[in-house]
Structure formats: C-alpha cells, structure tokens
Scaffold this active site. Structure first.
Site, PDB file in Angstrom:
ATOM      1  N   GLU A   1      23.400  14.468  48.767  1.00 30.93           N
ATOM      2  CA  GLU A   1      22.338  15.045  47.928  1.00 30.93           C
ATOM      3  C   GLU A   1      22.856  16.201  47.065  1.00 30.93           C
ATOM      4  OE1 GLU A   1      19.875  13.295  47.695  1.00 30.93           O
ATOM      5  OE2 GLU A   1      19.313  12.434  49.624  1.00 30.93           O
TER       6      GLU A   1
ATOM      7  N   HIS B   1      10.242  10.707  53.440  1.00 32.00           N
ATOM      8  CA  HIS B   1      11.643  11.109  53.635  1.00 32.00           C
ATOM      9  C   HIS B   1      11.771  12.546  54.158  1.00 32.00           C
ATOM     10  CE1 HIS B   1      15.980  11.243  51.815  1.00 32.00           C
ATOM     11  NE2 HIS B   1      15.856  12.083  52.816  1.00 32.00           N
TER      12      HIS B   1
END
Ligand code: 2HA
Ligand code: ZN
Length: 274
Positions: A117, A212
């Site tokens: 990420e 998520h």
C-alpha cells in the site's frame, strides 16, 4: 547513537506496530504504517544508511514529497514481528526527486520491499502534507473488525458513516469533526485505490475502505493511532447497540449536540452532514 533503534521516530514506529497487533487489528500481514521523517531525524539516522540499493518505480508519482525519507512496514511482513526484528520487517526508504520511485536505505533486510500500500500512503502523505503546512507525518492502515462490519450495514457514503460514528460516542465529533471518507470496494495495493483514497484525504483525516479496513492520518503516532482507536470503538458501540436493540435504537445524540460538542472543544463540525 550506536543503533538506529535509538532514534525516537524508529522506536515509536515499532511501538505503534505492536500496539495495533495487541488490539487485534493486524491478522497475518494485514495493515501497514508509514512515517515521513523530519530532516533532523534523517541526519541522525544517516550514518546507518546504505546507498547501494536500486531505485524501484512506485506506479504513482507526485513531486511534492520527492527527496523525502519514510519509515515503512514491509510488504508481506507481520506487525506482530516488528518489535522483535525491526530491521527485517520495517525499513527507511528515500523517494527520488520526481516522487515516482523509492530505494531502501536501511532495514527491509533479505530482499524485503515497502508495503504493497506504499502508493496509497505516499499520495495521501503528499495531499496531507500540503494541506497541513507539513504537519501531517503518519499514515496508518489497519483491519479493525467493527468498522469493516459496518461496511456491510451502512450505505457507503461519507455522510452515513460520519453521522453513525459521531452519534455513537460523544468524543467522536470532537476527535474527527470533518467526518470520515468512504472508498467503495476496490482491489488493494494499486494506483486506483491510492488515487481514490488520496481524493478522500483532501477532505477527511480518515478513510474507510469498504469490506477491508480503515486508513488514518495525523501529525504524530499518537494522533493517527488514537484516531483509528476512536473510530473503531465508535463502530463497536454502534454495532453493540444495533445488536442489542434488534436494529431499533431508542435514542441517540441529537444533531445539534454534535455541533455543540465540537464547538465546546474549539472544533468546527462539518455541517454538510447534519
Ligand atoms: O498489508 O493490509 O491492504 C496488507 C494489507 C493490504
Ligand atoms: Zn489492508
């Protein structure tokens, strides 16, 4: 300093990884953390840097924080293991001047790379650093169960989430008076989710990722962790109240109370949601 672990930013970074693990927010390799280092911290740590590793393209690019240094968790690494082996599980990366590529200068040993990420973290850092005059330094992503559970229950809008969370705990309109953003379900780790999250970070300090997890930001480790903790606690209270009442809440904090609570502590509530 005879070890980089004596740098307070590195030490606090490791502590926060462990705090999140202790909360149960980081199953397996879930979640990630980045910190944009202060120039004086970079100078303290520089004697421990190695400059022989290659540059790697990030997939997104933004020159606003080109040349800066970030502490980051490693891709596939477990938050649980950071405290006992920091040099294998976290690292320091330098961004090139175009803000489109990174190289590891410390840590991430044995071929590890920054979190998947990292593009989302980097774009959010660029946006928040500009918006806060350089104050914002921490981006934190975790998988707390209750806020994720709410993404199966509430409409996926910033207004629905902000109101539900604000009304679940009196601290909430004071701690995050702008509310929270929401990003619909997307494949993690890519440029698309990075850009959608960055767009939300223009308006909010926290962004929910449907089904998520949650992204939070702040000027220091305490505030980014505290924001994650406050939002997750409010989500837990909301779910407990819905579960105990069969989905029919008897009463809640009145709308005007939300603005008044924020105002009493010198904050201004985002009135668009009232
Ligand atoms: O680092 O949480 O979003 C693993 C993840 C990806
Ligand atoms: Zn995640």
């Amino acid at each position: 300093m005879n070890s980089i672990l004596q740098c307070s930013a590195v030490r606090l970074f490791c502590r926060m990884c462990d705090d999140g693990w202790q909360q149960g927010w980081h199953e397996r390799n879930g979640g990630n953390l980045t910190y944009r280092m202060r120039p004086e911290e970079v100078e303290l740590c520089r004697p421990f840097f190695r400059l022989d590793r290659p540059w790697t393209s990030m997939g997104v690019s933004d020159p606003r924080l080109g040349g800066e240094y970030f502490i980051t968790t490693g891709s596939g690494k477990y938050m649980r293991n950071v405290a006992s082996a920091p040099e294998e599980n976290i690292g320091i990366v330098e961004l090139d001047s175009s803000g489109g590529a990174w190289r590891t200068v410390w840590g991430l040993e044995n071929g590890a790379v920054p979190t998947s990420e990292f593009p989302s973290h980097y774009l959010c850092h660029c946006i928040k650093a500009e918006q806060t005059g350089g104050e914002c330094r921490v981006m934190y992503h975790a998988h707390p169960a209750n806020i994720v559970a709410l993404t199966f229950v509430l409409p996926l809008t910033a207004r629905d989430f902000s109101l539900a969370l604000w009304k679940s705990e009196t601290e909430c309109p004071i701690v995050f008076p702008n509310g929270v953003g929401v990003v619909e379900w997307m494949i993690p780790g890519g440029a698309e989710i990075a850009e959608a999250t960055g767009e939300m970070m223009r308006r909010y300090d926290a962004v929910v990722w449907a089904h998520h997890g949650l992204f939070t930001s702040g000027p220091d480790f305490d505030s980014a962790f505290g924001l994650m903790h406050t939002i997750e606690k409010a989500a837990q209270i909301h779910i407990l109240a819905l579960s105990a009442s069969g989905g029919k809440l008897r009463q809640t904090i009145p709308d005007e109370g939300l603005s008044a609570a924020a105002m009493a502590f010198g904050r201004r509530l985002n009135e668009d949601f009232i």
